[in-house]
Write an enzyme that holds these catalytic residues in place. Structure first.
Site, short mmCIF file in Angstrom:
data_model
loop_
_atom_site.label_atom_id
_atom_site.label_comp_id
_atom_site.label_asym_id
_atom_site.label_seq_id
_atom_site.Cartn_x
_atom_site.Cartn_y
_atom_site.Cartn_z
N ARG A 58 0.87 -1.20 0.00
CA ARG A 58 0.00 0.00 0.00
C ARG A 58 0.90 1.24 0.00
NH1 ARG A 58 -5.27 0.24 -0.69
NH2 ARG A 58 -5.92 -0.95 1.14
N ARG A 64 1.68 -6.74 -9.46
CA ARG A 64 2.17 -6.14 -8.20
C ARG A 64 2.36 -7.19 -7.11
NH1 ARG A 64 -2.95 -2.74 -5.93
NH2 ARG A 64 -1.47 -2.08 -4.37
N HIS A 113 0.44 3.47 -10.60
CA HIS A 113 -0.47 3.90 -9.55
C HIS A 113 0.29 4.59 -8.40
CE1 HIS A 113 -3.37 3.46 -6.30
NE2 HIS A 113 -4.23 2.79 -7.01
N ASP A 166 -12.22 10.04 -6.59
CA ASP A 166 -11.76 8.89 -7.38
C ASP A 166 -12.16 9.17 -8.81
OD1 ASP A 166 -11.93 5.27 -6.86
OD2 ASP A 166 -10.88 6.52 -8.34
N GLU A 223 -2.04 9.06 -11.48
CA GLU A 223 -1.57 7.85 -12.15
C GLU A 223 -1.68 7.95 -13.67
OE1 GLU A 223 -4.01 4.66 -10.53
OE2 GLU A 223 -4.41 5.91 -8.76
O1 TA6 Z 1 -6.57 4.18 -8.51
C1 TA6 Z 1 -7.60 4.47 -7.58
C2 TA6 Z 1 -8.17 3.15 -7.08
O2 TA6 Z 1 -8.65 2.38 -8.14
C3 TA6 Z 1 -9.26 3.43 -6.05
O3 TA6 Z 1 -10.55 3.17 -6.58
C4 TA6 Z 1 -8.92 2.50 -4.88
O4 TA6 Z 1 -9.54 1.23 -5.06
C5 TA6 Z 1 -7.42 2.41 -5.02
O5 TA6 Z 1 -7.15 2.37 -6.42
C6 TA6 Z 1 -6.87 1.18 -4.32
O6 TA6 Z 1 -5.47 1.29 -4.42
P1 TA6 Z 1 -4.59 0.03 -3.99
O7 TA6 Z 1 -3.21 0.54 -3.81
O8 TA6 Z 1 -5.22 -0.50 -2.75
O9 TA6 Z 1 -4.71 -0.95 -5.10
#
Ligand code: TA6
Length: 292
Positions: free
Chosen positions: A77, A99, A163, A206, A264
């Protein structure tokens, strides 16, 4: 081969003055540590996941949750998860498989300008026969290039995102510039609109912008701007979980939303890349910082 043996092998094969290998914090994740004339950084073979990028004189540009686990097959995370070969919650695992797999370090080069380039590679057969490579350059900027090759006999609709979790001083004082005029798909309200030139954060955000425009993250608390430049990215995702979602999310502190924003480079949903057999596609994101 166990993790310790892998570290030994990595140091034997790739160690150089600006590059050493060790475990990330108290985890067993084999990680490359970079220290050159421009910056310090770290990237683990698990997910080819960049964990830190600290230009000289700056705080880390990346945020990694204090609550993140570093235990496969759980996703890290924070830092720069590579969402591939799909983006989004479906199918599981969310944001794809890259990942949560160990990639192979194929090359590590100290460039003539003093920056360092590392190249990782992963080949999969499910959900399709694909090879993905990640080339990351740690220099005056941090440049990440994700290249996919379709090894299969049929086309594959590729979803992907770099991301990136950026560290900010306070999300409520942070501004995003550069996406004005783009179509904005709000994933929470399912509404589309035209994006304003500048926007701030007052709630869970989001958004997917149909744009590859350069984004500027303005951070008056850390007194810096972060420039996010993209190539071959039809979408830009901007995300902050805010209060309720932060409380629900695993491996993320309830108050950590104050100190991060995701911006991103992506090709997702309606903008996935139709990769013909034998075709190749590269998604690139370059980040750099300057004083505000
Ligand atoms: O990119 C944004 C997103 O798709 C959000 O909707 C949320 O679900 C986030 O990614 C989750 O990120 P993570 O690092 O947990 O995969």
């Amino acid at each position: 081969m166990n993790e310790q043996e892998l570290l030994l092998q990595l140091n034997e094969k790739f160690k150089q003055p600006s590059l050493t290998f060790g475990f990330w914090k108290d985890s067993r994740l084999p990680t490359a540590y970079i220290a050159n004339r421009f910056c310090r950084g770290a990237v683990t073979l698990y997910g080819a996941h960049v964990l830190s990028y600290i230009p000289d004189g700056q705080k880390d540009l990346l945020m990694v949750s204090e609550k993140s686990l570093f235990e496969p097959p759980i996703g890290i995370r924070g830092g720069i998860p590579v969402c591939w070969p799909w983006f989004g919650p479906d199918p599981a695992p969310p944001h794809g498989i890259a990942r949560i797999q160990f990639w192979e370090l194929k090359n590590a080069v100290s460039q003539p300008d003093g920056s360092d380039t590392l190249t990782f590679e992963l080949t999969v057969t499910d959900p399709h026969e694909l090879t993905v490579s990640l080339e990351v350059n740690f220099g005056a900027a941090l440049t990440v290039a994700v290249t996919t090759v379709n090894n299969g006999k049929t086309s594959y609709l590729l979803g992907e995102a770099i991301h990136t979790y950026f560290k900010v001083g306070e999300i409520e004082k942070t501004l995003i510039r550069g996406l004005g005029g783009a179509t904005l798909d709000n994933r929470l309200t399912k509404q589309s609109s035209i994006a304003p030139d500048v926007f701030g954060f007052q709630e869970e955000t989001d958004n997917i912008y149909h744009s590859d425009a350069t984004v500027m993250i303005e951070d008056p608390v850390l007194k810096r701007k972060i420039k996010v430049e993209k190539q071959f990215s039809r979408d830009t995702v901007v995300w902050n979980p805010w209060i309720a979602k932060s409380q629900k999310m695993e491996n993320f502190g309830d108050e950590e939303y104050h100190g991060m924003v995701c911006v991103e480079a992506a090709n997702c949903f309606g903008h996935r890349v139709d990769l013909a057999p034998g075709a190749k596609h590269t998604l690139i994101q370059k980040i750099s910082t300057s004083a505000l």
